[in-house]
Design a protein around this motif. Structure first.
Motif, short mmCIF file in Angstrom:
data_model
loop_
_atom_site.label_atom_id
_atom_site.label_comp_id
_atom_site.label_asym_id
_atom_site.label_seq_id
_atom_site.Cartn_x
_atom_site.Cartn_y
_atom_site.Cartn_z
N ALA B 75 41.81 11.28 -38.53
CA ALA B 75 42.03 11.45 -39.97
C ALA B 75 42.16 12.92 -40.33
CB ALA B 75 40.89 10.82 -40.75
N LYS B 76 41.54 13.77 -39.54
CA LYS B 76 41.60 15.22 -39.79
C LYS B 76 42.56 15.93 -38.84
CE LYS B 76 36.91 15.65 -41.67
NZ LYS B 76 35.59 16.32 -41.55
N ASN B 77 43.24 15.16 -37.97
CA ASN B 77 44.17 15.75 -37.00
C ASN B 77 43.50 16.86 -36.18
OD1 ASN B 77 46.26 14.09 -37.86
ND2 ASN B 77 47.06 15.60 -39.30
N THR B 78 42.29 16.59 -35.74
CA THR B 78 41.51 17.62 -35.06
C THR B 78 40.88 17.09 -33.78
OG1 THR B 78 41.06 18.73 -37.16
CG2 THR B 78 39.68 19.34 -35.30
N LEU B 79 40.96 17.89 -32.74
CA LEU B 79 40.32 17.64 -31.45
C LEU B 79 39.11 18.55 -31.34
CD1 LEU B 79 40.64 16.43 -28.47
CD2 LEU B 79 41.83 18.59 -27.95
N TYR B 80 38.07 18.06 -30.67
CA TYR B 80 36.85 18.85 -30.53
C TYR B 80 36.41 18.91 -29.07
CZ TYR B 80 36.51 17.84 -35.54
OH TYR B 80 36.76 17.72 -36.88
N LEU B 81 35.62 19.95 -28.77
CA LEU B 81 34.92 20.03 -27.50
C LEU B 81 33.52 20.55 -27.79
CD1 LEU B 81 35.22 19.61 -24.42
CD2 LEU B 81 35.63 22.08 -24.24
N GLN B 82 32.55 19.67 -27.67
CA GLN B 82 31.15 20.05 -27.83
C GLN B 82 30.64 20.53 -26.48
OE1 GLN B 82 29.09 20.13 -30.63
NE2 GLN B 82 27.64 21.13 -29.24
N MET B 83 30.17 21.75 -26.42
CA MET B 83 29.72 22.34 -25.16
C MET B 83 28.23 22.65 -25.25
SD MET B 83 32.94 24.87 -24.37
CE MET B 83 32.54 25.95 -25.73
N ASN B 84 27.44 21.99 -24.43
CA ASN B 84 26.01 22.20 -24.39
C ASN B 84 25.58 22.78 -23.05
OD1 ASN B 84 25.87 20.96 -26.94
ND2 ASN B 84 25.53 18.93 -26.03
N SER B 85 24.35 23.30 -22.99
CA SER B 85 23.79 23.85 -21.75
C SER B 85 24.78 24.81 -21.10
CB SER B 85 23.45 22.73 -20.78
OG SER B 85 22.54 21.81 -21.35
N LEU B 86 25.30 25.72 -21.90
CA LEU B 86 26.34 26.62 -21.41
C LEU B 86 25.81 27.58 -20.35
CD1 LEU B 86 28.20 27.16 -24.77
CD2 LEU B 86 29.27 26.40 -22.63
N ARG B 87 26.69 27.88 -19.41
CA ARG B 87 26.37 28.76 -18.29
C ARG B 87 27.33 29.93 -18.28
NH1 ARG B 87 26.97 23.69 -14.11
NH2 ARG B 87 25.16 22.47 -14.80
N ALA B 88 26.97 30.97 -17.57
CA ALA B 88 27.85 32.14 -17.48
C ALA B 88 29.23 31.75 -16.94
CB ALA B 88 27.21 33.20 -16.59
N GLU B 89 29.26 30.81 -16.03
CA GLU B 89 30.53 30.41 -15.43
C GLU B 89 31.42 29.59 -16.36
OE1 GLU B 89 27.49 29.91 -14.14
OE2 GLU B 89 27.28 27.89 -13.26
N ASP B 90 30.92 29.27 -17.55
CA ASP B 90 31.76 28.60 -18.56
C ASP B 90 32.55 29.62 -19.39
OD1 ASP B 90 29.01 26.36 -19.08
OD2 ASP B 90 30.86 25.95 -17.96
N THR B 91 32.28 30.90 -19.17
CA THR B 91 33.03 31.94 -19.88
C THR B 91 34.51 31.83 -19.55
OG1 THR B 91 31.17 33.48 -19.94
CG2 THR B 91 33.39 34.43 -20.07
N ALA B 92 35.31 31.66 -20.59
CA ALA B 92 36.75 31.42 -20.39
C ALA B 92 37.46 31.36 -21.74
CB ALA B 92 36.99 30.12 -19.64
N VAL B 93 38.77 31.45 -21.67
CA VAL B 93 39.60 31.06 -22.81
C VAL B 93 39.83 29.56 -22.70
CG1 VAL B 93 41.85 31.26 -23.92
CG2 VAL B 93 40.72 33.31 -22.99
N TYR B 94 39.57 28.85 -23.78
CA TYR B 94 39.73 27.40 -23.81
C TYR B 94 40.99 27.06 -24.59
CZ TYR B 94 35.19 26.75 -21.69
OH TYR B 94 34.12 26.75 -20.81
N TYR B 95 41.88 26.31 -23.94
CA TYR B 95 43.13 25.87 -24.56
C TYR B 95 43.08 24.36 -24.80
CZ TYR B 95 45.13 30.24 -22.68
OH TYR B 95 45.41 31.56 -22.38
N CYS B 96 43.59 23.94 -25.94
CA CYS B 96 43.86 22.51 -26.11
C CYS B 96 45.35 22.31 -25.84
CB CYS B 96 43.49 22.01 -27.49
SG CYS B 96 44.37 22.76 -28.86
#
Lengths: 110, 121
Positions: B75-96
């Motif tokens: 309904a909002k034309n929106t995609l999400y990514l909930q990221m929990n317990s983040l780690r240093a190795e999750d550092t990145a540019v995130y593309y949809c």
């Protein structure tokens, strides 16, 4: 270590033809189509070739793709300075149930 | 014009959480599967997650399974990514990216401009 293997670098002079290889296995390239993406410096990836050899509208016909067995190739003819970019191959892996990418090939136009 | 615009990136401490958004326009969002792909600084592309058009099915890379959740609000034309317990190795540019298909085979087109997530204390 990427599931798909690409050479880290490639180079050519303007007007030359260069090819970039992408090697996989029977669970990815061997049983699914290959897509290629171009990433110009500092920008987001852009679709270059899909379904092994199909060009989206707007992509010059200097770019072509092919696939044989568990390997694929991207060919760029009439190399131009604006082709300097990173190139990635990708395919669905049905054994891992994930999309896999090659490690990328940095193309330098000398 | 088909467009994807990510937001929500930033600096977060290890163990923290962040929610990324991807606003879609120019196409019927509810008719397409969607993906998240990330790229660590100076590294290659790594696929993260995919969601069906109606949100009924999701899959994840092993590296984020159990920590990240992909979802969408058609309904909002929106995609999400909930990221929990983040780690240093999750550092990145995130593309949809939008999933395109001819029935049997798929590809990603277009991609958003990306949003940078930095996990550091």
């Amino acid at each position: 270590q990427s599931v798909l293997t690409q050479p880290p670098s490639a180079s050519g002079t303007p007007g030359q033809r260069v090819t970039i290889s992408c090697s996989g296995s029977s669970s990815n390239i061997g049983s699914n189509t290959v897509n290629w993406y171009q990433q110009l410096p500092g920008t987001a990836p852009k679709l270059l070739i899909y379904s092994n050899n199909q060009r989206p509208s707007g992509v010059p016909d200097r770019f072509s793709g092919s696939k044989s067995g568990t390997s694929a190739s991207l060919a760029i003819s009439g190399l131009q300075s604006e082709d300097e970019a990173d190139y990635y191959c990708a395919a669905w892996d049905h054994s891992l149930s994930v999309w896999v990418f090659g490690g990328g090939t940095k193309l330098t136009v000398l | 014009e088909v467009q994807l615009v990510e937001s929500g990136g930033g600096l977060v401490q290890p163990g923290g959480s962040l929610r990324l958004s991807c606003a879609a326009s120019g196409f019927t969002f509810s008719g397409f599967w969607m993906h998240w792909v990330r790229q660590a600084p100076g590294k290659g592309l790594v696929w993260v997650s995919r969601i069906y058009s109606d949100g009924s099915h999701t899959i994840y890379a092993d590296s984020v399974k159990g920590r990240f959740t992909i979802s969408r609000d058609n309904a909002k034309n929106t995609l999400y990514l909930q990221m929990n317990s983040l780690r240093a190795e999750d550092t990145a540019v995130y593309y949809c990216a939008r999933d395109c298909s001819n029935g049997d085979y798929h590809w990603f087109d277009p991609w958003g401009q990306g949003t940078l997530v930095t996990v550091s204390s």
